[in-house]
Design a protein around this motif. Structure first.
Motif, mmCIF file in Angstrom:
data_model
loop_
_atom_site.group_PDB
_atom_site.id
_atom_site.type_symbol
_atom_site.label_atom_id
_atom_site.label_comp_id
_atom_site.label_asym_id
_atom_site.label_seq_id
_atom_site.Cartn_x
_atom_site.Cartn_y
_atom_site.Cartn_z
ATOM 1 N N VAL A 1 -8.112 2.829 4.401
ATOM 2 C CA VAL A 1 -7.881 4.257 4.671
ATOM 3 C C VAL A 1 -6.626 4.761 3.968
ATOM 4 O O VAL A 1 -6.402 5.972 3.886
ATOM 5 N N HIS A 2 -5.793 3.871 3.500
ATOM 6 C CA HIS A 2 -4.653 4.249 2.651
ATOM 7 C C HIS A 2 -4.294 3.028 1.820
ATOM 8 O O HIS A 2 -4.710 1.911 2.122
ATOM 9 N N ARG A 3 -3.535 3.240 0.761
ATOM 10 C CA ARG A 3 -3.287 2.146 -0.173
ATOM 11 C C ARG A 3 -1.796 1.952 -0.422
ATOM 12 O O ARG A 3 -0.989 2.858 -0.188
ATOM 13 N N LEU A 4 -1.475 0.766 -0.908
ATOM 14 C CA LEU A 4 -0.144 0.458 -1.419
ATOM 15 C C LEU A 4 -0.301 -0.047 -2.837
ATOM 16 O O LEU A 4 -1.278 -0.730 -3.152
ATOM 17 N N ASP A 5 0.645 0.269 -3.696
ATOM 18 C CA ASP A 5 0.615 -0.273 -5.051
ATOM 19 C C ASP A 5 0.628 -1.797 -4.997
ATOM 20 O O ASP A 5 1.114 -2.400 -4.033
ATOM 21 N N LYS A 6 0.125 -2.414 -6.033
ATOM 22 C CA LYS A 6 0.064 -3.878 -6.101
ATOM 23 C C LYS A 6 1.413 -4.522 -5.796
ATOM 24 O O LYS A 6 1.499 -5.477 -5.023
ATOM 25 N N GLY B 1 4.374 -4.495 2.448
ATOM 26 C CA GLY B 1 4.552 -3.851 3.745
ATOM 27 C C GLY B 1 3.298 -3.477 4.490
ATOM 28 O O GLY B 1 2.206 -4.000 4.255
ATOM 29 N N LEU B 2 3.473 -2.539 5.409
ATOM 30 C CA LEU B 2 2.460 -2.205 6.413
ATOM 31 C C LEU B 2 1.273 -1.450 5.829
ATOM 32 O O LEU B 2 1.438 -0.489 5.081
ATOM 33 N N ILE B 3 0.093 -1.912 6.206
ATOM 34 C CA ILE B 3 -1.137 -1.219 5.836
ATOM 35 C C ILE B 3 -2.108 -1.319 7.006
ATOM 36 O O ILE B 3 -2.241 -2.374 7.643
#
Length: 555
Positions: A133-138, A142-144
């Motif tokens: 439902v949301h992303r973090l760069d490679k 942290g939190l996802i």
């Protein structure tokens, strides 16, 4: 069946192009969208539209219904740091270096592959991003949050779209920005570099706000809250305001050399193994229970190591004193113990050699007055005589000092910078006229040296000058008249080392001084780590911890 309801914000564009851009984050391909439109699954303002090239404009309502297809992502075993899970959602700590979902450039080894192995129910969700439902760069850690069911995914996606989820990141940035600040700058594709995002006039709305958690020497630790979720948002916004992230090869300032340079900070190579960005705080309302959920996740070890490298600065030490106090002997004893040392007197002799800076300056300004010929060094006796207060010298003493002192100070700065670059914890310079030269006033900011005075009782000092240097009382008085008194010098020092005893006693004091410097470095590291731990374990802001139910993992 998957339903999407969207509103055209501005302009006119093709129906399939509008839906393709709007659903890009949902992993819905343009071909699937076209097929759904042609099959009668699209309504524009309540009426069925089967023309993929139909134009839609501002304010129109578009609904798209598509048959969901099970994901084709194959499960891969691997570690997952799960901080919380129930039947609907899971919250994880994603490591740096892991891509969130498959893409043409990364078809395997992603977080999604491991999630499908850990939660088989995710295979019922469509596309290559089940549960995301949301992303973090490679390279962002942290939190996802992951949705374990399709209904949870739809509800969480709506919460993110409505900006009901609070996200705050830790960032190590170059320089020190204002204590708080906000960036409201639209983002879009870079006009010339395909892989970059940029602040562009007609981009999508993007807003970030920061607060300084810790000010360092040439860097700052920030808490950055984002109110929109654009690709590379924090990285682009912080670079836009002149404070790019350490380690960011895409948006950073190349070699990451601090500009302007900060005394005590010399980093020719970026100490960060990746962009220093970590998803730190995450809070939202549970999509089914309605409970307030809040999570805090301290950054990984590489983040701490980078902060330590940036924080670490060499201690610049100056040793001073009057003639005969024993400061040169003290320096020799430090050198014997492996301490890097520098001497103003030795630097002067080197700079007076043919072709060196001081030699050239004196030759150009005074001709052969102090430099007899092109092959001889500076005549130090003639120069010393000119520097004595004398009406017959014919030389402006202040002008001569202003010519020579900066050259020696530059040599000292090169010494300290070289030792800093070599990773030394401290380096010591002997400067007999530290206070008289005015250097103590020039270097009085963050890079102010630690000044050590070596003192000797007057009777013992006179005896040494007579026995060792052959100075008469008259010559001694004359030389003492050129500098501050011993009492005045020692009053300006941070530490005074008495030296009226034997060489063995001074040797013991040198050993004790080295231990003190080594302990200072160790204690500085410990103090930093203690302060760091108190900062990064700060509870998620904006949530009342006393309320029940409340979720926050303990570390």
């Amino acid at each position: 069946m998957k339903n999407y309801t969207l509103t055209v914000e501005e302009g006119r564009t093709r129906l399939d192009r509008f839906l393709g851009e709007a659903l890009r984050e949902q992993d819905v391909s343009r071909e699937k969208i076209k097929r759904a439109i042609r099959d009668g699954g699209c309504l524009v303002d309540g009426s069925t539209c089967t023309d993929v090239s139909a134009k839609v404009g501002s304010g129109q309502r578009v609904e798209l219904r598509m048959e969901a297809e099970p994901t084709s992502v194959q499960p891969e075993e691997g570690d997952l740091e799960i901080l919380y899970q129930d039947e609907w959602i899971a919250v994880l700590n994603k490591p740096a270096g892991m891509t969130v979902h498959p893409a043409p450039s990364c078809p395997e080894g992603t977080l999604v592959h491991r999630l499908v192995a850990r939660f088989p129910s995710l295979r019922a969700q469509e596309g290559f991003r089940p549960g995301i439902v949301h992303r973090l760069d490679k390279d962002t850690s942290g939190l996802i949050c992951v949705a374990l069911t399709e209904e949870a995914r739809l509800r969480l996606s709506e919460a993110f779209a409505e900006r009901e989820v609070r996200k705050e990141y830790l960032a190590l940035v170059q320089g020190v920005p204002a204590p708080t600040g906000e960036v409201d700058a639209p983002l879009g594709r870079h006009p010339t570099v395909k892989v970059k995002v940029a602040v562009v006039k007609n981009g999508r709305e993007a807003r970030s706000a920061w607060r300084v958690l810790r000010k360092g020497r040439g860097y700052a630790l920030l808490g950055v809250r984002i109110f929109t979720g654009r690709t590379h948002q924090i990285r682009v916004h912080m670079a836009h305001v002149g404070h790019p992230l350490w380690g960011d090869r895409l948006y950073g300032r190349g070699g990451q050399t601090l500009s302007p340079p900060v005394p005590g900070v010399l980093l020719k190579h970026d100490p960060a193994p990746r962009q220093m960005l970590h998803a730190w705080h995450l809070s939202f309302v549970h999509p089914f229970t309605g409970e307030p959920m809040a999570f805090t996740c301290p950054p990984p070890e590489d983040f701490v190591r980078t902060a330590l490298t940036l924080e670490r600065h060499m201690r610049r030490v100056v040793v001073t004193g009057v003639a005969g106090s024993g400061k040169s002997l003290f320096m020799r004893l430090l050198a014997e113990r492996g301490v890097p040392v520098w001497s103003a007197d030795a630097a002067v002799i080197r700079l007076y050699e043919p072709g060196q800076e001081a030699w050239l300056a004196l030759r150009q300004r005074y001709g052969d007055r102090f430099v007899p010929d092109d092959r001889s060094p500076v005549d130090r006796k003639a120069l010393a005589a000119a520097l004595l207060p004398s009406a017959e010298s014919g030389v402006d003493v202040r002008e001569l000092e202003n010519l020579l002192h900066p050259l020696v100070l530059d040599d000292l700065e090169r010494f300290w910078s070289g030792q800093e670059e070599a990773g030394r914890g401290y380096a010591v310079a002997e400067v007999p006229l530290w206070f008289e030269s005015g250097w103590s006033r020039k270097l009085c900011g963050e890079g102010k040296p630690y000044v050590v005075g070596v003192a000797c009782e007057q009777g013992e000092r006179c005896r040494r000058l007579l026995d060792v240097r052959g100075w008469s009382d008259a010559f001694m008085a004359r030389m003492d008249g050129l500098q501050w008194t011993q009492e005045r010098k020692m009053a300006g020092c941070d530490l005074v080392i008495p030296n009226s005893g034997t060489e063995a006693e001074l040797r013991d004091k040198a050993a004790a001084f080295v231990r003190e410097m080594d302990n200072w470095e160790s204690e500085s590291r410990s103090a930093f780590l203690t302060e760091w731990a108190s900062l990064v374990n700060e509870p998620c802001p904006g949530v009342d911890e006393s309320s029940e139910p409340f979720r926050r993992p303990c570390f």
